[in-house]
Motif scaffolding. Structure first.
Motif, PDB file in Angstrom:
ATOM      1  N   PHE A 177       0.810  -1.212   0.000  1.00 30.40           N
ATOM      2  CA  PHE A 177       0.000   0.000   0.000  1.00 30.40           C
ATOM      3  C   PHE A 177       0.853   1.277   0.000  1.00 30.40           C
ATOM      4  O   PHE A 177       0.294   2.376  -0.005  1.00 30.40           O
ATOM      5  CB  PHE A 177      -0.929   0.022   1.215  1.00 30.40           C
ATOM      6  CG  PHE A 177      -2.075  -0.959   1.148  1.00 30.40           C
ATOM      7  CD1 PHE A 177      -2.373  -1.643  -0.027  1.00 30.40           C
ATOM      8  CD2 PHE A 177      -2.867  -1.179   2.266  1.00 30.40           C
ATOM      9  CE1 PHE A 177      -3.443  -2.536  -0.087  1.00 30.40           C
ATOM     10  CE2 PHE A 177      -3.941  -2.074   2.215  1.00 30.40           C
ATOM     11  CZ  PHE A 177      -4.214  -2.752   1.038  1.00 30.40           C
ATOM     12  N   ARG A 178       2.182   1.124   0.039  1.00 32.73           N
ATOM     13  CA  ARG A 178       3.088   2.294   0.046  1.00 32.73           C
ATOM     14  C   ARG A 178       4.307   1.965  -0.818  1.00 32.73           C
ATOM     15  O   ARG A 178       5.390   1.673  -0.316  1.00 32.73           O
ATOM     16  CB  ARG A 178       3.516   2.619   1.479  1.00 32.73           C
ATOM     17  CG  ARG A 178       2.430   3.183   2.364  1.00 32.73           C
ATOM     18  CD  ARG A 178       2.142   4.650   2.067  1.00 32.73           C
ATOM     19  NE  ARG A 178       3.235   5.486   2.500  1.00 32.73           N
ATOM     20  CZ  ARG A 178       3.308   6.090   3.691  1.00 32.73           C
ATOM     21  NH1 ARG A 178       2.339   5.952   4.565  1.00 32.73           N
ATOM     22  NH2 ARG A 178       4.321   6.854   4.000  1.00 32.73           N
ATOM     23  N   LEU A 202       3.113  -4.867   6.883  1.00 29.98           N
ATOM     24  CA  LEU A 202       1.722  -5.323   6.778  1.00 29.98           C
ATOM     25  C   LEU A 202       0.727  -4.191   7.011  1.00 29.98           C
ATOM     26  O   LEU A 202      -0.462  -4.454   7.242  1.00 29.98           O
ATOM     27  CB  LEU A 202       1.473  -6.461   7.778  1.00 29.98           C
ATOM     28  CG  LEU A 202       2.372  -7.689   7.618  1.00 29.98           C
ATOM     29  CD1 LEU A 202       2.014  -8.758   8.648  1.00 29.98           C
ATOM     30  CD2 LEU A 202       2.281  -8.262   6.205  1.00 29.98           C
ATOM     31  N   ALA A 203       1.209  -2.943   6.924  1.00 31.83           N
ATOM     32  CA  ALA A 203       0.319  -1.787   7.084  1.00 31.83           C
ATOM     33  C   ALA A 203      -0.523  -1.892   8.351  1.00 31.83           C
ATOM     34  O   ALA A 203      -1.758  -1.817   8.314  1.00 31.83           O
ATOM     35  CB  ALA A 203      -0.562  -1.607   5.851  1.00 31.83           C
ATOM     36  N   SER A 204       0.162  -2.123   9.469  1.00 29.02           N
ATOM     37  CA  SER A 204      -0.493  -2.219  10.785  1.00 29.02           C
ATOM     38  C   SER A 204      -1.515  -3.347  10.852  1.00 29.02           C
ATOM     39  O   SER A 204      -2.487  -3.288  11.608  1.00 29.02           O
ATOM     40  CB  SER A 204      -1.168  -0.892  11.164  1.00 29.02           C
ATOM     41  OG  SER A 204      -0.260   0.180  11.130  1.00 29.02           O
ATOM     42  N   GLU A 236       1.924   6.274  10.098  1.00 28.67           N
ATOM     43  CA  GLU A 236       2.413   5.162  10.912  1.00 28.67           C
ATOM     44  C   GLU A 236       1.297   4.196  11.304  1.00 28.67           C
ATOM     45  O   GLU A 236       1.575   3.139  11.870  1.00 28.67           O
ATOM     46  CB  GLU A 236       3.099   5.689  12.180  1.00 28.67           C
ATOM     47  CG  GLU A 236       4.254   6.650  11.932  1.00 28.67           C
ATOM     48  CD  GLU A 236       5.482   5.969  11.354  1.00 28.67           C
ATOM     49  OE1 GLU A 236       5.550   4.728  11.378  1.00 28.67           O
ATOM     50  OE2 GLU A 236       6.378   6.687  10.877  1.00 28.67           O
ATOM     51  N   THR A 237       0.060   4.574  11.033  1.00 30.29           N
ATOM     52  CA  THR A 237      -1.091   3.742  11.380  1.00 30.29           C
ATOM     53  C   THR A 237      -1.867   3.417  10.106  1.00 30.29           C
ATOM     54  O   THR A 237      -2.393   4.321   9.443  1.00 30.29           O
ATOM     55  CB  THR A 237      -1.992   4.469  12.387  1.00 30.29           C
ATOM     56  OG1 THR A 237      -1.219   4.839  13.540  1.00 30.29           O
ATOM     57  CG2 THR A 237      -3.149   3.589  12.814  1.00 30.29           C
ATOM     58  N   PHE A 238      -1.884   2.140   9.752  1.00 32.10           N
ATOM     59  CA  PHE A 238      -2.541   1.667   8.529  1.00 32.10           C
ATOM     60  C   PHE A 238      -1.987   2.345   7.266  1.00 32.10           C
ATOM     61  O   PHE A 238      -2.679   2.476   6.260  1.00 32.10           O
ATOM     62  CB  PHE A 238      -4.062   1.857   8.602  1.00 32.10           C
ATOM     63  CG  PHE A 238      -4.706   1.181   9.773  1.00 32.10           C
ATOM     64  CD1 PHE A 238      -4.535  -0.178   9.995  1.00 32.10           C
ATOM     65  CD2 PHE A 238      -5.488   1.906  10.662  1.00 32.10           C
ATOM     66  CE1 PHE A 238      -5.133  -0.815  11.083  1.00 32.10           C
ATOM     67  CE2 PHE A 238      -6.092   1.288  11.759  1.00 32.10           C
ATOM     68  CZ  PHE A 238      -5.906  -0.082  11.961  1.00 32.10           C
ATOM     69  N   HIS A 321      -5.781   7.054  -1.735  1.00 33.84           N
ATOM     70  CA  HIS A 321      -6.372   7.066  -0.390  1.00 33.84           C
ATOM     71  C   HIS A 321      -5.341   7.335   0.706  1.00 33.84           C
ATOM     72  O   HIS A 321      -5.716   7.397   1.892  1.00 33.84           O
ATOM     73  CB  HIS A 321      -7.068   5.740  -0.122  1.00 33.84           C
ATOM     74  CG  HIS A 321      -8.204   5.455  -1.065  1.00 33.84           C
ATOM     75  ND1 HIS A 321      -9.375   6.173  -1.041  1.00 33.84           N
ATOM     76  CD2 HIS A 321      -8.326   4.537  -2.082  1.00 33.84           C
ATOM     77  CE1 HIS A 321     -10.183   5.725  -1.977  1.00 33.84           C
ATOM     78  NE2 HIS A 321      -9.571   4.733  -2.626  1.00 33.84           N
ATOM     79  N   ILE A 322      -4.058   7.478   0.372  1.00 34.61           N
ATOM     80  CA  ILE A 322      -3.027   7.716   1.375  1.00 34.61           C
ATOM     81  C   ILE A 322      -3.107   9.183   1.825  1.00 34.61           C
ATOM     82  O   ILE A 322      -2.999  10.083   1.013  1.00 34.61           O
ATOM     83  CB  ILE A 322      -1.625   7.390   0.820  1.00 34.61           C
ATOM     84  CG1 ILE A 322      -1.559   5.922   0.410  1.00 34.61           C
ATOM     85  CG2 ILE A 322      -0.563   7.700   1.871  1.00 34.61           C
ATOM     86  CD1 ILE A 322      -0.273   5.552  -0.312  1.00 34.61           C
ATOM     87  N   ARG A 323      -3.262   9.406   3.137  1.00 34.05           N
ATOM     88  CA  ARG A 323      -3.478  10.759   3.641  1.00 34.05           C
ATOM     89  C   ARG A 323      -2.214  11.470   4.072  1.00 34.05           C
ATOM     90  O   ARG A 323      -2.191  12.693   4.187  1.00 34.05           O
ATOM     91  CB  ARG A 323      -4.454  10.712   4.820  1.00 34.05           C
ATOM     92  CG  ARG A 323      -5.854  10.285   4.428  1.00 34.05           C
ATOM     93  CD  ARG A 323      -6.726  10.121   5.647  1.00 34.05           C
ATOM     94  NE  ARG A 323      -6.344   8.954   6.448  1.00 34.05           N
ATOM     95  CZ  ARG A 323      -6.894   8.644   7.609  1.00 34.05           C
ATOM     96  NH1 ARG A 323      -7.847   9.418   8.111  1.00 34.05           N
ATOM     97  NH2 ARG A 323      -6.522   7.559   8.254  1.00 34.05           N
ATOM     98  N   SER A 324      -1.141  10.758   4.364  1.00 32.67           N
ATOM     99  CA  SER A 324       0.066  11.385   4.887  1.00 32.67           C
ATOM    100  C   SER A 324       1.024  11.760   3.772  1.00 32.67           C
ATOM    101  O   SER A 324       0.964  11.221   2.654  1.00 32.67           O
ATOM    102  CB  SER A 324       0.762  10.423   5.859  1.00 32.67           C
ATOM    103  OG  SER A 324       1.136   9.244   5.174  1.00 32.67           O
TER     104      SER A 324
END
Length: 326
Positions: A177-178, A202-204, A236-238, A321-324
């Motif tokens: 996802f990143r 594992l994306a949290s 750092e979260t999901f 959908h990535i917010r950071s």
């Protein structure tokens, strides 16, 4: 367990390491001392020789538990820690504060010199200024640390770190996802012989494929209290993806998991298929998770068609959908 060269250090580390954020007992729910010891034992028994912690995990508890564990083992274990958040972030970066942090980690881990210390998500302005790197070079000359690196949140921070002499490693978020580090960072890291440590593989937990929209987390689990970045970077979260959307995105990947693999294993195998990666530090809150993660090293690489499919999925369905910042 296969190993990879940790570049400038000359040390070979296990492809799968153990992320020890969970052992702090303050950000992933409660983990008692016995369970922490069992997780560490399972990791080393599975061939893992790379442990990653930080002085801020549980206020030093993670380091202390690892220090006690190291006394019970004869194996050569490479232990990486971090500094730069506890009592220092965001604007108290001095030679003295970094020295105090290192002395605390040395005491907690019960060692004469740290195998690796990493600047822990230090502001970009400090990284560019460069004093923090000079102070770490001084600590290396003094014999307090054997090598130093940086754990970063964005590729801009990672590239800024590469400009500084003596950098051994970069710790980054990299998962299905990143995926942007593969495009932005990996070639330059290989050229400069800087090791890549991958966190949040594992994306949290999203990429374990086991979470549902009804999943609930303990009050002292960052997947509960930092879901929208209330306390630290939402990335750092999901991986910065809203939880419910993350569950949907992960569920859509399940049909693509090869036979004989779990979704978590596919996600970690995909990371290891990148040459620039030195070690993946997957966390665990149960012993069974440790052994399953360690087994990824023995799995065959993913085929090129699947890798292409996973890349297209990221570009077309996930990235938006990535917010950071990343």
């Amino acid at each position: 367990m296969k190993t990879r060269l940790f570049n400038k250090t000359g040390v070979h580390v296990s492809e799968i390491g153990l992320g020890c954020w969970q052992l702090g007992g303050s950000d992933w729910g409660d983990v008692d001392e016995k369970l922490a010891h069992d997780i560490l034992s399972a990791a080393v028994d599975s061939g893992i020789n790379f442990l990653d912690t930080a002085d801020v995990y549980g206020g030093g508890r993670s380091e202390q538990l690892i220090g006690n564990f190291l006394k019970s083992r004869s194996e050569k274990i490479f232990t990486a820690t971090k500094l730069g958040r506890k009592g220092i972030y965001p604007d108290n970066y001095t030679r003295e504060t970094l020295n105090e942090a290192t002395e605390s980690s040395l005491k907690n881990l019960g060692v004469d010199a740290l195998d690796l210390t990493q600047l822990h998500c230090v502001p970009l302005a400090e990284l560019r200024k460069g004093d923090v790197f000079q102070w770490l070079r001084e600590q290396k000359q003094q014999g307090k640390i054997k090598s130093f690196g940086a754990s970063v949140e964005t590729m801009e921070q990672a590239l800024a770190c590469l400009d500084h002499e003596g950098l051994s490693s970069l710790q980054i978020i990299f998962n299905l996802f990143r995926q942007n580090p593969a495009d932005v960072l990996f070639k330059k890291a290989l050229e400069k012989q800087v090791a890549i440590i991958v966190r949040l593989p594992l994306a949290s937990g999203l990429l374990s494929g086991k979470l549902t929209k009804d999943s609930r987390f303990p009050q002292n689990d960052h997947r509960n209290y930092n879901r929208d970045g209330q306390y630290f970077s939402v990335g750092e979260t999901f991986g910065g993806i809203p939880f419910e959307k993350g569950v949907e995105l992960a569920d859509a990947l399940k049909p693509r998991v090869p036979g004989g693999m779990t979704m978590a294993q596919m996600a970690q195998r995909w990371i290891l298929d990148h040459e620039a990666v030195s070690v993946v530090i997957t966390g665990a809150s149960r012993v069974a998770q440790v052994t399953a993660n360690a087994s990824v090293s023995a799995l065959p690489p993913l085929d090129s068609r699947l890798r292409g499919t996973l890349r297209d999925y990221y570009e077309n369905e996930v990235k938006q959908h990535i917010r950071s910042d990343y």
